[in-house]
Scaffold this motif. Structure first.
Motif, short mmCIF file in Angstrom:
data_model
loop_
_atom_site.label_atom_id
_atom_site.label_comp_id
_atom_site.label_asym_id
_atom_site.label_seq_id
_atom_site.Cartn_x
_atom_site.Cartn_y
_atom_site.Cartn_z
N ARG A 150 9.62 4.83 -6.23
CA ARG A 150 9.79 4.51 -4.86
C ARG A 150 10.57 3.25 -4.79
NH1 ARG A 150 7.54 8.51 -4.45
NH2 ARG A 150 5.77 9.29 -3.71
N ALA A 186 -0.74 -4.72 -9.18
CA ALA A 186 -0.64 -3.41 -10.23
C ALA A 186 -0.73 -4.04 -11.67
CB ALA A 186 0.84 -2.76 -10.03
N ASP A 225 0.78 -1.28 -0.02
CA ASP A 225 0.11 -0.07 0.11
C ASP A 225 0.70 1.31 0.04
OD1 ASP A 225 -2.53 -1.32 0.06
OD2 ASP A 225 -2.56 -1.20 2.24
N ARG A 226 1.99 1.42 0.91
CA ARG A 226 2.70 2.28 0.93
C ARG A 226 3.60 2.54 -0.25
NH1 ARG A 226 -0.78 2.72 3.80
NH2 ARG A 226 -0.83 3.23 6.23
N LEU A 227 3.74 1.61 -0.76
CA LEU A 227 4.87 1.53 -2.36
C LEU A 227 3.80 2.47 -3.36
CD1 LEU A 227 6.55 -1.68 -2.73
CD2 LEU A 227 7.60 0.66 -2.55
N ASP A 228 2.60 2.52 -3.24
CA ASP A 228 1.57 3.21 -4.17
C ASP A 228 1.70 2.47 -5.57
OD1 ASP A 228 -0.22 5.07 -5.17
OD2 ASP A 228 1.13 6.58 -5.54
N LEU A 229 1.57 1.04 -5.58
CA LEU A 229 1.49 0.53 -6.78
C LEU A 229 0.60 0.86 -7.48
CD1 LEU A 229 2.37 -3.15 -5.23
CD2 LEU A 229 3.99 -1.42 -6.17
N ARG A 230 0.86 1.15 -8.93
CA ARG A 230 -0.26 1.44 -9.99
C ARG A 230 -0.27 0.86 -11.17
NH1 ARG A 230 0.96 8.23 -9.68
NH2 ARG A 230 0.65 8.26 -7.30
N ILE A 284 9.42 7.69 3.43
CA ILE A 284 7.84 7.91 3.15
C ILE A 284 7.15 6.86 4.16
CG2 ILE A 284 5.95 7.43 1.56
CD1 ILE A 284 7.77 9.39 0.65
N HIS A 285 7.61 5.75 4.33
CA HIS A 285 7.16 4.96 5.47
C HIS A 285 8.28 4.06 6.32
CE1 HIS A 285 4.57 1.65 7.29
NE2 HIS A 285 5.32 0.92 6.63
N ASP A 299 10.14 1.96 -11.87
CA ASP A 299 9.19 2.87 -11.16
C ASP A 299 9.20 2.43 -9.86
OD1 ASP A 299 8.14 4.09 -13.70
OD2 ASP A 299 7.06 2.26 -13.86
N ARG A 300 8.97 1.01 -9.45
CA ARG A 300 9.29 0.64 -8.02
C ARG A 300 10.19 -0.50 -7.89
NH1 ARG A 300 6.59 4.47 -8.25
NH2 ARG A 300 4.27 4.98 -7.25
#
Length: 227
Positions: free
Chosen positions: A121, A45, A17-22, A162-163, A91-92
């Motif tokens: 991230r 994702a 969740d904190r990685l903001d996977l898109r 970020i986390h 991206d991640r």
């Protein structure tokens, strides 16, 4: 073992969740082992793509099998190579328990800054000293940082945190027990085997080290970083 780190499924979900996977993200796992975290991240994702890099051929074979079973083999590629020589970007990026492949925490944080573009991230997981270690603990694990020092190294390498979360005691206990479980089951079923004494000694040594030397002394931190 689900993965080779003290991490529950619930905690892993929080990190993702904190990685903001898109959707459509490019995800790389450097030191991926058998790729469980990478496969879960790509599935979350979808239609993301993934690249896993590790030097453990047996673990990579397992990773490819898992990818086929989950119908992700067209999206995720696994490569047997040193992570320190990987020259891609993503991206991640995931790097959990693999800082040693870069020469330690500090060089890993510096090297990974070139892998994660601005806006990306990094999930970085690494061991640290939760308490002042004994000589025995240092002999086993080497020269680790305390958590405040760890965060200073992140800032020095240009990362923003970020986390932050750490493995709790249940995660550690489950990880250590599960790590030994296969050999324990073998020993129970093969007590008369000529190899049993060696396996028993190994198990007993590991249990004594964990309970008496580094339990509640060695910590593991998970950081979601950006720069």
């Amino acid at each position: 073992m689900r993965w080779n780190t003290p991490l529950s499924q619930e905690h892993a979900g929080l990190l993702m969740d904190r990685l903001d996977l898109r959707p459509g993200a490019r995800i790389a796992d450097l030191g991926c082992g058998w790729g469980e975290f990478l496969l879960q991240a790509v599935a979350r994702a979808t239609p993301a793509t993934g690249a896993g890099v590790d030097t453990d051929a047996a673990a990579l074979d397992r990773a490819r099998r898992l990818a086929r079973e989950r119908h992700l083999d067209q999206q995720v590629q696994f490569t047997e190579a040193s992570v320190a020589g990987w020259r891609g970007t993503a991206d991640r990026v995931l790097c959990v328990g693999a800082a040693h492949a870069f020469g330690g925490t500090r060089p890993a944080l510096a090297a990974l800054a070139a892998v994660v573009p601005p806006g990306g991230r990094l999930l970085f997981g690494d061991a640290y000293w939760e308490e002042v270690p004994s000589a025995g603990a240092t002999e086993i694990f080497g020269d680790l940082l305390r958590l405040p020092q760890f965060l200073e190294e992140c800032r020095a390498a240009g990362w923003r945190v970020i986390h932050l979360s750490t493995a709790d005691q249940r995660e550690w206990d489950d990880f250590e027990s599960t790590f030994r479980a296969g050999r324990q089951e073998w020993l129970l079923a093969h007590g008369d085997d000529p190899r049993a004494a060696e396996v028993r000694d190994w198990l007993d040594t590991r249990e004594r080290e964990y309970a008496g030397v580094y339990r509640q002394v060695l910590g593991f931190v998970y950081l979601v970083l950006a720069h």
